[in-house]
Design an enzyme around this catalytic site. Structure first.
Site, PDB file in Angstrom:
ATOM      1  N   GLU A 103       0.808  -1.227   0.000  1.00  0.00           N
ATOM      2  CA  GLU A 103       0.000   0.000   0.000  1.00  0.00           C
ATOM      3  C   GLU A 103       0.842   1.279   0.000  1.00  0.00           C
ATOM      4  O   GLU A 103       0.511   2.245  -0.690  1.00  0.00           O
ATOM      5  CB  GLU A 103      -0.947   0.015   1.220  1.00  0.00           C
ATOM      6  CG  GLU A 103      -0.266  -0.417   2.503  1.00  0.00           C
ATOM      7  CD  GLU A 103      -0.904   0.130   3.779  1.00  0.00           C
ATOM      8  OE1 GLU A 103      -0.655  -0.454   4.833  1.00  0.00           O
ATOM      9  OE2 GLU A 103      -1.619   1.137   3.727  1.00  0.00           O
ATOM     10  N   ASP A 127       0.582  -9.495   4.001  1.00  0.00           N
ATOM     11  CA  ASP A 127      -0.677  -9.209   4.704  1.00  0.00           C
ATOM     12  C   ASP A 127      -1.914  -9.432   3.836  1.00  0.00           C
ATOM     13  O   ASP A 127      -3.023  -9.522   4.361  1.00  0.00           O
ATOM     14  CB  ASP A 127      -0.690  -7.755   5.200  1.00  0.00           C
ATOM     15  CG  ASP A 127       0.323  -7.500   6.299  1.00  0.00           C
ATOM     16  OD1 ASP A 127       0.903  -8.480   6.799  1.00  0.00           O
ATOM     17  OD2 ASP A 127       0.531  -6.328   6.662  1.00  0.00           O
ATOM     18  N   MET A 169       1.730 -11.863  11.917  1.00  0.00           N
ATOM     19  CA  MET A 169       1.677 -10.487  11.393  1.00  0.00           C
ATOM     20  C   MET A 169       0.290 -10.179  10.835  1.00  0.00           C
ATOM     21  O   MET A 169      -0.506 -11.082  10.587  1.00  0.00           O
ATOM     22  CB  MET A 169       2.747 -10.283  10.335  1.00  0.00           C
ATOM     23  CG  MET A 169       4.116 -10.012  10.915  1.00  0.00           C
ATOM     24  SD  MET A 169       5.280  -9.521   9.637  1.00  0.00           S
ATOM     25  CE  MET A 169       6.677  -9.017  10.653  1.00  0.00           C
ATOM     26  N   ARG A 171      -1.246  -6.061  10.490  1.00  0.00           N
ATOM     27  CA  ARG A 171      -1.499  -4.948  11.418  1.00  0.00           C
ATOM     28  C   ARG A 171      -2.899  -4.363  11.285  1.00  0.00           C
ATOM     29  O   ARG A 171      -3.492  -3.986  12.273  1.00  0.00           O
ATOM     30  CB  ARG A 171      -0.421  -3.877  11.306  1.00  0.00           C
ATOM     31  CG  ARG A 171      -0.235  -3.258   9.993  1.00  0.00           C
ATOM     32  CD  ARG A 171       0.874  -2.226  10.082  1.00  0.00           C
ATOM     33  NE  ARG A 171       1.480  -2.051   8.763  1.00  0.00           N
ATOM     34  CZ  ARG A 171       2.714  -1.696   8.556  1.00  0.00           C
ATOM     35  NH1 ARG A 171       3.517  -1.494   9.563  1.00  0.00           N
ATOM     36  NH2 ARG A 171       3.176  -1.541   7.341  1.00  0.00           N
ATOM     37  N   ARG A 266       1.673 -20.627  26.821  1.00  0.00           N
ATOM     38  CA  ARG A 266       2.936 -20.200  26.217  1.00  0.00           C
ATOM     39  C   ARG A 266       2.591 -19.350  25.004  1.00  0.00           C
ATOM     40  O   ARG A 266       1.658 -19.661  24.277  1.00  0.00           O
ATOM     41  CB  ARG A 266       3.787 -21.392  25.756  1.00  0.00           C
ATOM     42  CG  ARG A 266       4.319 -22.270  26.898  1.00  0.00           C
ATOM     43  CD  ARG A 266       5.389 -21.544  27.724  1.00  0.00           C
ATOM     44  NE  ARG A 266       6.014 -22.438  28.702  1.00  0.00           N
ATOM     45  CZ  ARG A 266       5.563 -22.672  29.931  1.00  0.00           C
ATOM     46  NH1 ARG A 266       4.444 -22.089  30.356  1.00  0.00           N
ATOM     47  NH2 ARG A 266       6.214 -23.480  30.751  1.00  0.00           N
ATOM     48  N   ARG A 275       8.045 -13.748   6.869  1.00  0.00           N
ATOM     49  CA  ARG A 275       8.443 -13.012   5.669  1.00  0.00           C
ATOM     50  C   ARG A 275       9.721 -13.557   5.051  1.00  0.00           C
ATOM     51  O   ARG A 275      10.118 -13.109   3.970  1.00  0.00           O
ATOM     52  CB  ARG A 275       8.668 -11.536   6.012  1.00  0.00           C
ATOM     53  CG  ARG A 275       7.440 -10.772   6.334  1.00  0.00           C
ATOM     54  CD  ARG A 275       7.481  -9.322   5.905  1.00  0.00           C
ATOM     55  NE  ARG A 275       8.735  -8.644   6.100  1.00  0.00           N
ATOM     56  CZ  ARG A 275       8.876  -7.496   6.783  1.00  0.00           C
ATOM     57  NH1 ARG A 275       7.833  -6.931   7.359  1.00  0.00           N
ATOM     58  NH2 ARG A 275      10.034  -6.908   6.863  1.00  0.00           N
TER      59      ARG A 275
END
Ligand code: F6P
Length: 342
Positions: A103, A127, A169, A171, A266, A275
């Site tokens: 983006e 993502d 990951m 966000r 855990r 990645r």
């Protein structure tokens, strides 16, 4: 024609596939010459280049990362940034740019196109949150790594009767968590698109334990508890205004322990593991087809566009369509996973 190629933003598996395909087709089919710009937009901003031809790219398909390097440099935020890019291109005889990114990188490409610079994009991000394309390369690899990790964590969790929290990951968009949770048969999957109810999550965990299973919880780094906020490092915002996220798994663990004080848990943060390394076959193919489509667009003068996957075809769509708004997980996808969780 001379083409400058750059990769910007967070790297992802499949970037080298795009570079390779664009250079191989561009040189053999169109007689193009290429120059590699190093480290994202920093390259054309500062004139940092690296040679790029068929010999350089022939064997890079299985390599993770990007041979060009990457950065989160935002030339639009730099004084005279756009003009500096224009003059670097003129000095090097570069006619057009191939910008491979997510983006942020493609947002800059959109702006450059508006400023009259010839640019074509190829979308990348683990993502999978770019609009106008069904999937981005890097995503499949990230999900596969996360599922492999979950399968392993599930067996050790079962041996020790522990709740295993796995942070992935994502966000603003929970695609990685959603697909990982579904493929790894997680009991709980939490995404940024829907605030979670810690009481409900704790009740699910208690039920799973009660029937003798070890709870597996997949949580996006951007997941938020009801009434809470994202957890982050507190470091400065990057050049595109993003916070550095950290601690969603731990936040979830704390919330569970407040409700189930004896719960053995855990937390594993998969982070940048998702990645790194070699791309899956799917991402190699999608990256290759994106590179082929992007270089054809340059040859045809179809600037201001990006290679997008629509169904099974890769087509060029306006860059602005991809960068207008993020593609987030829709409610019906959350409804699907709800049926197979718990
Ligand atoms: O590229 C997207 C992404 O992987 C996000 O999922 C993540 O929040 C971010 O990059 C991490 O960025 P960095 O590599 O700068 O830590």
């Amino acid at each position: 024609m001379r083409i400058g190629v750059l990769t910007g933003g967070g790297d992802c598996p499949g970037l080298n596939a795009v570079i390779r395909a664009a250079v191989l087709k561009g040189t053999s089919e169109h007689g193009f010459e290429f120059v590699g710009f190093r480290d994202g937009w920093k390259g054309p901003l500062e004139g940092l280049t690296t040679p790029l031809d068929a010999d350089v790219v022939r064997h890079i398909l299985p390599l993770g990362g990007t041979i060009l390097g990457s950065s989160r440099t935002n030339p639009v935020k730099v004084d005279g940034g756009v003009e500096r890019i224009r003059s670097t291109m003129a000095d090097l005889g570069v006619d057009a740019l191939l910008a491979i990114g997510g983006e942020d990188t493609l947002g800059v490409a959109t702006r450059l196109h508006q400023e009259g610079i010839k640019v074509v994009g190829a979308p990348k991000t683990i993502d999978n949150d770019l609009s106008a394309t069904d999937y981005t390369f890097g995503f499949d690899t990230a999900v596969q790594i996360a599922v492999d990790a979950c399968d392993r964590l599930a067996t050790t969790g079962a041996s020790h009767h522990r709740a295993m929290i796995v942070e992935v990951m994502g966000r603003h968009a929970g695609w990685i968590a959603l697909h990982t949770g579904m493929a790894a048969s997680a009991h709980v999957t939490l995404v940024p698109e829907q605030e979670y109810d810690a009481d409900a999550v704790a009740a699910t965990v208690a039920e799973v334990l009660e029937r003798g299973e070890a709870p597996l919880l997949v949580v996006s780094e951007g997941a938020i508890p009801a009434g809470g906020g994202v957890t982050h490092t507190g470091a400065e915002l990057d050049a595109f205004g993003h916070v550095q996220l950290k601690g969603a798994g731990e936040q979830l663990e704390r919330a569970l322990l407040e409700r189930l004080p004896d719960l053995p848990t855990r937390v594993t943060v998969l982070g940048h593991l998702l990645r790194g390394g070699t791309p899956t076959a799917y991402d190699r193919i999608l990256g290759t087809r994106s590179g082929l489509s992007a270089v054809t667009a340059i040859a045809e003068g179809d600037f201001g566009t990006m290679a997008a996957l629509r169904g099974t075809e890769v087509v060029q769509v306006p860059l602005a369509e991809a960068t207008g708004e993020l593609k987030t997980v829709q409610p019906h996808r959350l409804a699907e996973i709800a049926f197979v969780s718990g």
